[in-house]
Design a protein around this motif. Structure first.
Motif, PDB file in Angstrom:
ATOM      1  N   VAL A   1       0.880  -1.165   0.000  1.00 24.43           N
ATOM      2  CA  VAL A   1       0.000   0.000   0.000  1.00 24.43           C
ATOM      3  C   VAL A   1       0.915   1.212   0.000  1.00 24.43           C
ATOM      4  O   VAL A   1       1.754   1.365   0.878  1.00 24.43           O
ATOM      5  CB  VAL A   1      -0.933   0.025   1.235  1.00 24.43           C
ATOM      6  N   ASN A   2       0.780   2.024  -1.022  1.00 22.21           N
ATOM      7  CA  ASN A   2       1.656   3.189  -1.189  1.00 22.21           C
ATOM      8  C   ASN A   2       3.130   2.784  -1.152  1.00 22.21           C
ATOM      9  O   ASN A   2       3.962   3.481  -0.586  1.00 22.21           O
ATOM     10  CB  ASN A   2       1.368   4.251  -0.133  1.00 22.21           C
ATOM     11  N   GLY A   3       3.431   1.628  -1.724  1.00 17.25           N
ATOM     12  CA  GLY A   3       4.806   1.154  -1.797  1.00 17.25           C
ATOM     13  C   GLY A   3       5.317   0.479  -0.540  1.00 17.25           C
ATOM     14  O   GLY A   3       6.440   0.006  -0.506  1.00 17.25           O
ATOM     15  N   VAL A   4       4.495   0.406   0.510  1.00 20.69           N
ATOM     16  CA  VAL A   4       4.917  -0.215   1.771  1.00 20.69           C
ATOM     17  C   VAL A   4       4.413  -1.658   1.805  1.00 20.69           C
ATOM     18  O   VAL A   4       3.219  -1.900   1.624  1.00 20.69           O
ATOM     19  CB  VAL A   4       4.344   0.564   2.986  1.00 20.69           C
ATOM     20  N   PRO A   5       5.316  -2.630   2.022  1.00 17.61           N
ATOM     21  CA  PRO A   5       4.883  -4.036   2.067  1.00 17.61           C
ATOM     22  C   PRO A   5       3.925  -4.281   3.237  1.00 17.61           C
ATOM     23  O   PRO A   5       4.106  -3.746   4.325  1.00 17.61           O
ATOM     24  CB  PRO A   5       6.177  -4.825   2.276  1.00 17.61           C
ATOM     25  N   ILE A   6       2.911  -5.102   2.983  1.00 19.65           N
ATOM     26  CA  ILE A   6       1.925  -5.432   3.991  1.00 19.65           C
ATOM     27  C   ILE A   6       2.160  -6.863   4.466  1.00 19.65           C
ATOM     28  O   ILE A   6       2.246  -7.791   3.655  1.00 19.65           O
ATOM     29  CB  ILE A   6       0.491  -5.311   3.414  1.00 19.65           C
ATOM     30  N   GLN A   7       2.243  -7.030   5.777  1.00 20.11           N
ATOM     31  CA  GLN A   7       2.454  -8.348   6.362  1.00 20.11           C
ATOM     32  C   GLN A   7       1.113  -9.055   6.550  1.00 20.11           C
ATOM     33  O   GLN A   7       0.076  -8.421   6.740  1.00 20.11           O
ATOM     34  CB  GLN A   7       3.160  -8.211   7.716  1.00 20.11           C
ATOM     35  N   GLU A   8       1.144 -10.377   6.530  1.00 17.29           N
ATOM     36  CA  GLU A   8      -0.075 -11.175   6.715  1.00 17.29           C
ATOM     37  C   GLU A   8      -0.745 -10.860   8.054  1.00 17.29           C
ATOM     38  O   GLU A   8      -1.973 -10.777   8.144  1.00 17.29           O
ATOM     39  CB  GLU A   8       0.263 -12.670   6.629  1.00 17.29           C
ATOM     40  N   ALA A   9       0.038 -10.639   9.105  1.00 14.67           N
ATOM     41  CA  ALA A   9      -0.528 -10.306  10.418  1.00 14.67           C
ATOM     42  C   ALA A   9      -1.286  -8.981  10.376  1.00 14.67           C
ATOM     43  O   ALA A   9      -2.316  -8.825  11.034  1.00 14.67           O
ATOM     44  CB  ALA A   9       0.582 -10.248  11.468  1.00 14.67           C
ATOM     45  N   ASP A  10      -0.796  -8.034   9.573  1.00 17.01           N
ATOM     46  CA  ASP A  10      -1.483  -6.746   9.426  1.00 17.01           C
ATOM     47  C   ASP A  10      -2.814  -6.919   8.704  1.00 17.01           C
ATOM     48  O   ASP A  10      -3.801  -6.275   9.038  1.00 17.01           O
ATOM     49  CB  ASP A  10      -0.610  -5.746   8.665  1.00 17.01           C
ATOM     50  N   ILE A  11      -2.829  -7.809   7.712  1.00 18.11           N
ATOM     51  CA  ILE A  11      -4.065  -8.111   6.987  1.00 18.11           C
ATOM     52  C   ILE A  11      -5.090  -8.718   7.945  1.00 18.11           C
ATOM     53  O   ILE A  11      -6.258  -8.337   7.957  1.00 18.11           O
ATOM     54  CB  ILE A  11      -3.801  -9.071   5.806  1.00 18.11           C
ATOM     55  N   GLU A  12      -4.649  -9.657   8.775  1.00 19.03           N
ATOM     56  CA  GLU A  12      -5.550 -10.306   9.736  1.00 19.03           C
ATOM     57  C   GLU A  12      -6.095  -9.298  10.744  1.00 19.03           C
ATOM     58  O   GLU A  12      -7.284  -9.304  11.058  1.00 19.03           O
ATOM     59  CB  GLU A  12      -4.827 -11.444  10.467  1.00 19.03           C
ATOM     60  N   LEU A  13      -5.238  -8.434  11.251  1.00 20.91           N
ATOM     61  CA  LEU A  13      -5.665  -7.412  12.211  1.00 20.91           C
ATOM     62  C   LEU A  13      -6.678  -6.458  11.573  1.00 20.91           C
ATOM     63  O   LEU A  13      -7.718  -6.148  12.164  1.00 20.91           O
ATOM     64  CB  LEU A  13      -4.460  -6.632  12.731  1.00 20.91           C
ATOM     65  N   ALA A  14      -6.404  -6.020  10.374  1.00 21.97           N
ATOM     66  CA  ALA A  14      -7.328  -5.123   9.674  1.00 21.97           C
ATOM     67  C   ALA A  14      -8.654  -5.823   9.407  1.00 21.97           C
ATOM     68  O   ALA A  14      -9.722  -5.223   9.541  1.00 21.97           O
ATOM     69  CB  ALA A  14      -6.705  -4.631   8.372  1.00 21.97           C
ATOM     70  N   SER A  15      -8.605  -7.100   9.065  1.00 26.57           N
ATOM     71  CA  SER A  15      -9.823  -7.859   8.808  1.00 26.57           C
ATOM     72  C   SER A  15     -10.690  -7.940  10.064  1.00 26.57           C
ATOM     73  O   SER A  15     -11.907  -7.737  10.003  1.00 26.57           O
ATOM     74  CB  SER A  15      -9.461  -9.263   8.314  1.00 26.57           C
ATOM     75  N   ARG A  16     -10.077  -8.227  11.206  1.00 18.55           N
ATOM     76  CA  ARG A  16     -10.832  -8.282  12.473  1.00 18.55           C
ATOM     77  C   ARG A  16     -11.422  -6.921  12.804  1.00 18.55           C
ATOM     78  O   ARG A  16     -12.553  -6.821  13.270  1.00 18.55           O
ATOM     79  CB  ARG A  16      -9.944  -8.793  13.611  1.00 18.55           C
ATOM     80  N   SER A  17     -10.662  -5.864  12.571  1.00 17.51           N
ATOM     81  CA  SER A  17     -11.161  -4.518  12.833  1.00 17.51           C
ATOM     82  C   SER A  17     -12.322  -4.168  11.913  1.00 17.51           C
ATOM     83  O   SER A  17     -13.314  -3.584  12.351  1.00 17.51           O
ATOM     84  CB  SER A  17     -10.037  -3.489  12.663  1.00 17.51           C
ATOM     85  N   LEU A  18     -12.203  -4.543  10.642  1.00 22.08           N
ATOM     86  CA  LEU A  18     -13.280  -4.267   9.693  1.00 22.08           C
ATOM     87  C   LEU A  18     -14.545  -5.046  10.044  1.00 22.08           C
ATOM     88  O   LEU A  18     -15.661  -4.529   9.919  1.00 22.08           O
ATOM     89  CB  LEU A  18     -12.835  -4.580   8.266  1.00 22.08           C
ATOM     90  N   LYS A  19     -14.382  -6.281  10.513  1.00 22.03           N
ATOM     91  CA  LYS A  19     -15.542  -7.065  10.947  1.00 22.03           C
ATOM     92  C   LYS A  19     -16.232  -6.375  12.112  1.00 22.03           C
ATOM     93  O   LYS A  19     -17.460  -6.286  12.152  1.00 22.03           O
ATOM     94  CB  LYS A  19     -15.122  -8.479  11.347  1.00 22.03           C
ATOM     95  N   ALA A  20     -15.448  -5.896  13.062  1.00 25.42           N
ATOM     96  CA  ALA A  20     -16.031  -5.208  14.223  1.00 25.42           C
ATOM     97  C   ALA A  20     -16.718  -3.918  13.792  1.00 25.42           C
ATOM     98  O   ALA A  20     -17.745  -3.541  14.350  1.00 25.42           O
ATOM     99  CB  ALA A  20     -14.949  -4.913  15.265  1.00 25.42           C
ATOM    100  N   ALA A  21     -16.184  -3.246  12.804  1.00 26.63           N
ATOM    101  CA  ALA A  21     -16.746  -1.971  12.350  1.00 26.63           C
ATOM    102  C   ALA A  21     -17.946  -2.166  11.428  1.00 26.63           C
ATOM    103  O   ALA A  21     -18.696  -1.223  11.192  1.00 26.63           O
ATOM    104  CB  ALA A  21     -15.673  -1.160  11.619  1.00 26.63           C
TER     105      ALA A  21
END
Length: 104
Positions: A10-30
């Motif tokens: 994202v914007n040239g910054v590598p995304i880690q699998e753990a970050d994807i999982e954390l964002a997914s849990r946050s999006l589910k809560a939201a």
């Protein structure tokens, strides 16, 4: 099917699998309509439970349960002043309103 490691940035910054999982849990809560409404209310200012109840029109108990879950999932932060608790979007989650920009 074989396991491939895909590089996502994202914007040239590598995304880690753990970050994807954390964002997914946050999006589910939201994703609950009432919680999303609360996040929209808190986008530009902090509010007390009472103020949130007045704006969304449900019970204090209902709002308190949602706020607790959102705080536990890292979407909100809070602080106490005398006998009032003020809620605001957690700085790291403001970007949830822009979805993937929180993935860093």
């Amino acid at each position: 099917m074989h396991d491939q490691h895909h590089n996502i940035t994202v914007n040239g910054v590598p995304i880690q699998e753990a970050d994807i999982e954390l964002a997914s849990r946050s999006l589910k809560a939201a994703s609950h309509p009432l919680r999303l409404k609360i996040m929209c209310l808190l986008q530009s200012n902090e509010m007390t439970v009472h103020e949130i109840v007045e704006r969304v029109g449900t019970t204090q108990s209902n709002i308190s349960q949602h706020l607790g879950l959102m705080r536990d999932k890292g979407l909100l932060s809070s602080h106490r002043v005398a006998n009032r608790v003020y809620y605001r979007l957690a700085e790291s989650r403001l970007a949830l309103l822009q979805v993937c920009s929180s993935l860093r």
